[in-house]
Scaffold this motif. Structure first.
Motif, PDB file in Angstrom:
ATOM      1  N   ALA A  91       0.837  -1.203   0.000  1.00 43.02           N
ATOM      2  CA  ALA A  91       0.000   0.000   0.000  1.00 43.02           C
ATOM      3  C   ALA A  91       0.871   1.251   0.000  1.00 43.02           C
ATOM      4  O   ALA A  91       1.969   1.266   0.554  1.00 43.02           O
ATOM      5  N   VAL A  92       0.358   2.309  -0.615  1.00 43.77           N
ATOM      6  CA  VAL A  92       1.055   3.596  -0.574  1.00 43.77           C
ATOM      7  C   VAL A  92       0.897   4.236   0.797  1.00 43.77           C
ATOM      8  O   VAL A  92       1.864   4.688   1.419  1.00 43.77           O
ATOM      9  N   ALA A  93      -0.341   4.275   1.298  1.00 45.57           N
ATOM     10  CA  ALA A  93      -0.636   4.867   2.601  1.00 45.57           C
ATOM     11  C   ALA A  93      -1.579   3.925   3.342  1.00 45.57           C
ATOM     12  O   ALA A  93      -2.728   3.746   2.928  1.00 45.57           O
ATOM     13  N   ALA A  94      -1.085   3.318   4.408  1.00 47.61           N
ATOM     14  CA  ALA A  94      -1.874   2.336   5.150  1.00 47.61           C
ATOM     15  C   ALA A  94      -2.181   2.889   6.537  1.00 47.61           C
ATOM     16  O   ALA A  94      -1.270   3.310   7.265  1.00 47.61           O
ATOM     17  N   LEU A  95      -3.444   2.892   6.894  1.00 54.06           N
ATOM     18  CA  LEU A  95      -3.874   3.309   8.223  1.00 54.06           C
ATOM     19  C   LEU A  95      -4.108   2.057   9.059  1.00 54.06           C
ATOM     20  O   LEU A  95      -4.908   1.197   8.688  1.00 54.06           O
ATOM     21  N   HIS A  96      -3.391   1.945  10.165  1.00 53.83           N
ATOM     22  CA  HIS A  96      -3.562   0.799  11.068  1.00 53.83           C
ATOM     23  C   HIS A  96      -4.217   1.282  12.344  1.00 53.83           C
ATOM     24  O   HIS A  96      -3.783   2.269  12.942  1.00 53.83           O
ATOM     25  N   ILE A  97      -5.270   0.590  12.760  1.00 51.15           N
ATOM     26  CA  ILE A  97      -6.001   0.925  13.981  1.00 51.15           C
ATOM     27  C   ILE A  97      -6.114  -0.333  14.832  1.00 51.15           C
ATOM     28  O   ILE A  97      -6.482  -1.402  14.334  1.00 51.15           O
ATOM     29  N   THR A  98      -5.805  -0.200  16.108  1.00 49.46           N
ATOM     30  CA  THR A  98      -5.951  -1.336  17.011  1.00 49.46           C
ATOM     31  C   THR A  98      -6.690  -0.892  18.263  1.00 49.46           C
ATOM     32  O   THR A  98      -6.541   0.251  18.706  1.00 49.46           O
ATOM     33  N   ILE A  99      -7.497  -1.778  18.808  1.00 51.37           N
ATOM     34  CA  ILE A  99      -8.175  -1.523  20.079  1.00 51.37           C
ATOM     35  C   ILE A  99      -7.685  -2.555  21.081  1.00 51.37           C
ATOM     36  O   ILE A  99      -7.783  -3.764  20.838  1.00 51.37           O
ATOM     37  N   GLU A 100      -7.150  -2.095  22.172  1.00 54.33           N
ATOM     38  CA  GLU A 100      -6.795  -2.961  23.301  1.00 54.33           C
ATOM     39  C   GLU A 100      -7.435  -2.313  24.523  1.00 54.33           C
ATOM     40  O   GLU A 100      -8.601  -2.509  24.780  1.00 54.33           O
ATOM     41  N   VAL A 101      -6.669  -1.532  25.264  1.00 54.74           N
ATOM     42  CA  VAL A 101      -7.241  -0.623  26.260  1.00 54.74           C
ATOM     43  C   VAL A 101      -7.139   0.755  25.620  1.00 54.74           C
ATOM     44  O   VAL A 101      -6.104   1.400  25.634  1.00 54.74           O
ATOM     45  N   GLY A 102      -8.240   1.194  24.999  1.00 51.67           N
ATOM     46  CA  GLY A 102      -8.203   2.380  24.160  1.00 51.67           C
ATOM     47  C   GLY A 102      -7.803   2.035  22.738  1.00 51.67           C
ATOM     48  O   GLY A 102      -7.726   0.861  22.341  1.00 51.67           O
ATOM     49  N   ILE A 103      -7.553   3.069  21.942  1.00 48.09           N
ATOM     50  CA  ILE A 103      -7.261   2.931  20.522  1.00 48.09           C
ATOM     51  C   ILE A 103      -5.844   3.408  20.250  1.00 48.09           C
ATOM     52  O   ILE A 103      -5.426   4.461  20.736  1.00 48.09           O
ATOM     53  N   GLY A 104      -5.120   2.641  19.484  1.00 49.80           N
ATOM     54  CA  GLY A 104      -3.811   3.062  19.003  1.00 49.80           C
ATOM     55  C   GLY A 104      -3.750   2.878  17.508  1.00 49.80           C
ATOM     56  O   GLY A 104      -4.659   2.316  16.891  1.00 49.80           O
ATOM     57  N   GLY A 105      -2.661   3.331  16.912  1.00 52.51           N
ATOM     58  CA  GLY A 105      -2.519   3.119  15.482  1.00 52.51           C
ATOM     59  C   GLY A 105      -1.472   4.028  14.885  1.00 52.51           C
ATOM     60  O   GLY A 105      -0.750   4.739  15.588  1.00 52.51           O
ATOM     61  N   THR A 106      -1.412   3.977  13.580  1.00 55.88           N
ATOM     62  CA  THR A 106      -0.449   4.806  12.863  1.00 55.88           C
ATOM     63  C   THR A 106      -0.845   4.887  11.402  1.00 55.88           C
ATOM     64  O   THR A 106      -1.553   4.019  10.892  1.00 55.88           O
ATOM     65  N   LEU A 107      -0.384   5.925  10.731  1.00 54.30           N
ATOM     66  CA  LEU A 107      -0.451   6.018   9.278  1.00 54.30           C
ATOM     67  C   LEU A 107       0.942   5.699   8.767  1.00 54.30           C
ATOM     68  O   LEU A 107       1.926   6.334   9.180  1.00 54.30           O
ATOM     69  N   VAL A 108       1.045   4.702   7.897  1.00 54.66           N
ATOM     70  CA  VAL A 108       2.328   4.281   7.339  1.00 54.66           C
ATOM     71  C   VAL A 108       2.342   4.649   5.864  1.00 54.66           C
ATOM     72  O   VAL A 108       1.490   4.196   5.098  1.00 54.66           O
ATOM     73  N   VAL A 109       3.283   5.479   5.472  1.00 51.49           N
ATOM     74  CA  VAL A 109       3.402   5.935   4.088  1.00 51.49           C
ATOM     75  C   VAL A 109       4.742   5.445   3.546  1.00 51.49           C
ATOM     76  O   VAL A 109       5.798   5.788   4.077  1.00 51.49           O
ATOM     77  N   GLY A 110       4.693   4.622   2.492  1.00 50.72           N
ATOM     78  CA  GLY A 110       5.916   4.081   1.923  1.00 50.72           C
ATOM     79  C   GLY A 110       6.725   3.270   2.910  1.00 50.72           C
ATOM     80  O   GLY A 110       7.960   3.255   2.847  1.00 50.72           O
ATOM     81  N   GLY A 111       6.078   2.598   3.847  1.00 47.19           N
ATOM     82  CA  GLY A 111       6.768   1.781   4.837  1.00 47.19           C
ATOM     83  C   GLY A 111       7.231   2.535   6.059  1.00 47.19           C
ATOM     84  O   GLY A 111       7.775   1.937   6.986  1.00 47.19           O
ATOM     85  N   ARG A 112       6.998   3.865   6.105  1.00 52.77           N
ATOM     86  CA  ARG A 112       7.448   4.678   7.230  1.00 52.77           C
ATOM     87  C   ARG A 112       6.244   5.194   8.014  1.00 52.77           C
ATOM     88  O   ARG A 112       5.314   5.739   7.421  1.00 52.77           O
ATOM     89  N   PRO A 113       6.253   5.087   9.340  1.00 54.96           N
ATOM     90  CA  PRO A 113       5.144   5.648  10.108  1.00 54.96           C
ATOM     91  C   PRO A 113       5.238   7.166  10.161  1.00 54.96           C
ATOM     92  O   PRO A 113       6.324   7.733  10.300  1.00 54.96           O
ATOM     93  N   VAL A 114       4.115   7.819  10.048  1.00 55.42           N
ATOM     94  CA  VAL A 114       4.054   9.271  10.186  1.00 55.42           C
ATOM     95  C   VAL A 114       3.835   9.546  11.677  1.00 55.42           C
ATOM     96  O   VAL A 114       2.706   9.549  12.164  1.00 55.42           O
ATOM     97  N   ASP A 115       4.949   9.737  12.396  1.00 57.57           N
ATOM     98  CA  ASP A 115       4.845   9.803  13.849  1.00 57.57           C
ATOM     99  C   ASP A 115       5.267  11.147  14.426  1.00 57.57           C
ATOM    100  O   ASP A 115       5.543  11.255  15.622  1.00 57.57           O
ATOM    101  N   GLY A 116       5.313  12.175  13.602  1.00 57.48           N
ATOM    102  CA  GLY A 116       5.487  13.515  14.119  1.00 57.48           C
ATOM    103  C   GLY A 116       6.914  13.927  14.365  1.00 57.48           C
ATOM    104  O   GLY A 116       7.865  13.191  14.090  1.00 57.48           O
ATOM    105  N   ALA A 117       7.068  15.118  14.932  1.00 57.68           N
ATOM    106  CA  ALA A 117       8.389  15.712  15.121  1.00 57.68           C
ATOM    107  C   ALA A 117       9.216  14.977  16.151  1.00 57.68           C
ATOM    108  O   ALA A 117      10.449  14.914  16.049  1.00 57.68           O
ATOM    109  N   THR A 118       8.568  14.410  17.171  1.00 57.32           N
ATOM    110  CA  THR A 118       9.313  13.769  18.250  1.00 57.32           C
ATOM    111  C   THR A 118       9.015  12.284  18.382  1.00 57.32           C
ATOM    112  O   THR A 118       9.528  11.637  19.283  1.00 57.32           O
ATOM    113  N   GLY A 119       8.172  11.747  17.484  1.00 57.33           N
ATOM    114  CA  GLY A 119       7.816  10.331  17.567  1.00 57.33           C
ATOM    115  C   GLY A 119       6.554  10.063  18.358  1.00 57.33           C
ATOM    116  O   GLY A 119       6.158   8.903  18.507  1.00 57.33           O
ATOM    117  N   ALA A 120       5.907  11.098  18.884  1.00 55.90           N
ATOM    118  CA  ALA A 120       4.725  10.904  19.722  1.00 55.90           C
ATOM    119  C   ALA A 120       3.421  10.955  18.935  1.00 55.90           C
ATOM    120  O   ALA A 120       2.347  10.942  19.530  1.00 55.90           O
TER     121      ALA A 120
END
Length: 400
Positions: free
Chosen positions: A207-236
């Motif tokens: 995929a070019v842009a894959a959105l991953h969503i998981t529910i465990e205790v609350g919701i987590g996830g990431t947008l992965v573009v070209g194999g790289r997560p879009v995780d912001g300036a500091t990784g948070a």
């Protein structure tokens, strides 16, 4: 501490000595059991070049070759795999109720060696227990261990844990998880790493842009573009569960009000049923999904959680424009348990132009192993670099 590397493309080595070697090793990571002939074809290598590179990798204990099964005419080839005495990485997954410690070779497949429920959620106790497991791996494999990579159910910023609401932690220091201070320690959010693994190896591969969503205790996830997560300036970045999609009257353990987290997991279902807050929201949610088949009150509570999930997911799709969405953890069982309500909320929340051709929403295929796969991938991204191979070659040259 360092943030996990987030590459998917082969490393561009400065030194031509390693350029072909890294490309071959990346192909071995990408496809388990790949043949030398297939690697040569993909990389545009001549038979002689492929033979020379793989021979050098064998000599450096990086790669092993076994005879491939013959299939008709043609020159026989070999299957490439990690060398039995080659580099290893440690992958750790710290979850709300337990932890797992695994070892992976250069193919990136994590094999769990120890796992344990938290006897005490005090961070010092948890870190000490995991640290003992990591030291046992070091004692067994010595300097073959080239990196330790940790996936944790927490907000990770600049390579460190700043908050883990589901564990009741604020900032914690994980440096005790490395038995040898010279061994790199990489820290990443568990949902982010699971999303990276799903984008590289699982249901979103290619995929070019894959959105991953998981529910465990609350919701987590990431947008992965070209194999790289879009995780912001500091990784948070990627803290989707703390978007204000929920009830502003509810205060989240993270400190914010109205978090989406509080509308979709076991805490939400318990609140709708009228039960007290569960100590283990994940187990409560699993039991509620089972009970929903025969108990109308539980059924109604599950429907409300699924609607909140579908509506919030529509907002993420509108904002991030993925070409596929993968669901991990309890996200897929929740959707399946109340599929009509989920789909109606998702469709109603999408912008009109998206409704005719929305991105597919599919179950993640790596399951509970996703975070471990992602942690191993991050560690191998760190090891499989020009500097990493130079260090390994020096270790091999010194007699290991």
């Amino acid at each position: 501490m360092a943030s996990p590397a987030n590459r998917s493309e082969p490393v561009r080595a400065r030194n031509a000595r390693w350029r072909g070697a890294l490309a071959v090793l990346e192909e071995m990571r990408r496809e388990s059991g790949v043949t030398r002939a297939a690697v040569a074809r993909r990389l545009g290598l001549t038979t002689g070049s492929a033979t020379e590179i793989t021979a050098r990798l064998r000599d450096l204990a990086l790669l092993a070759e076994t005879q491939a099964a013959t299939s008709g005419r043609g020159r026989p080839t070999t299957v490439l795999g990690p060398h039995p005495e080659g580099p290893l990485v440690v992958a750790v997954d710290i979850r709300q109720e337990d932890w797992r410690c695994a070892v992976a070779a250069l193919d990136g497949a994590p094999a769990t060696v120890e796992a344990e429920a938290h006897a005490d959620r005090d961070p010092a106790a948890v870190i000490a227990a995991i640290g003992r497991a990591v030291r046992r791996v070091h004692d067994r494999h010595g300097h073959r261990v080239r990196a330790v990579s940790v996936a944790v159910a927490a907000t990770v910023r600049s390579g460190g844990v700043v908050q883990a609401a589901s564990l009741g932690w604020d900032a914690v220091d994980l440096r005790a998880l490395t038995a040898d201070p010279r061994t790199p320690l990489l820290i990443g959010n568990d949902a982010t790493l699971a999303g990276v693994a799903e984008a590289r190896l699982g249901a979103a591969a290619g995929a070019v842009a894959a959105l991953h969503i998981t529910i465990e205790v609350g919701i987590g996830g990431t947008l992965v573009v070209g194999g790289r997560p879009v995780d912001g300036a500091t990784g948070a970045g990627g803290e989707f569960g703390h978007l204000p999609f929920g009830d502003p009257a509810l205060r989240c353990p993270c400190g914010a009000r109205g978090c989406w987290d509080l509308t979709v997991d076991g805490r939400a279902i318990a609140r709708h049923v009228g039960d007290p807050p569960p100590r283990d929201p994940r187990t409560y949610a699993l039991e509620a999904l089972r009970r929903a088949r025969g108990e109308p009150a539980v059924r109604a509570a599950v429907d409300r959680a699924a609607e909140a999930f579908g509506g919030g997911l529509a907002g993420l799709i509108n904002a991030l424009d993925p070409d596929i969405v993968t669901l991990g953890g309890l996200a897929e069982p929740l959707r399946a348990a109340a599929e009509p309500r989920f789909t109606a909320a998702l469709t109603d929340g999408l912008m009109r132009f998206r409704r005719a051709d929305p991105p597919p929403v599919v179950a993640a295929v790596l399951g509970e192993a996703g975070a471990l796969h992602g942690a191993a991938a991050a560690a191998l991204d760190h090891v499989l670099t020009e500097d990493g191979l130079n260090a390994w070659a020096a270790f091999v040259g010194a007699g290991r």
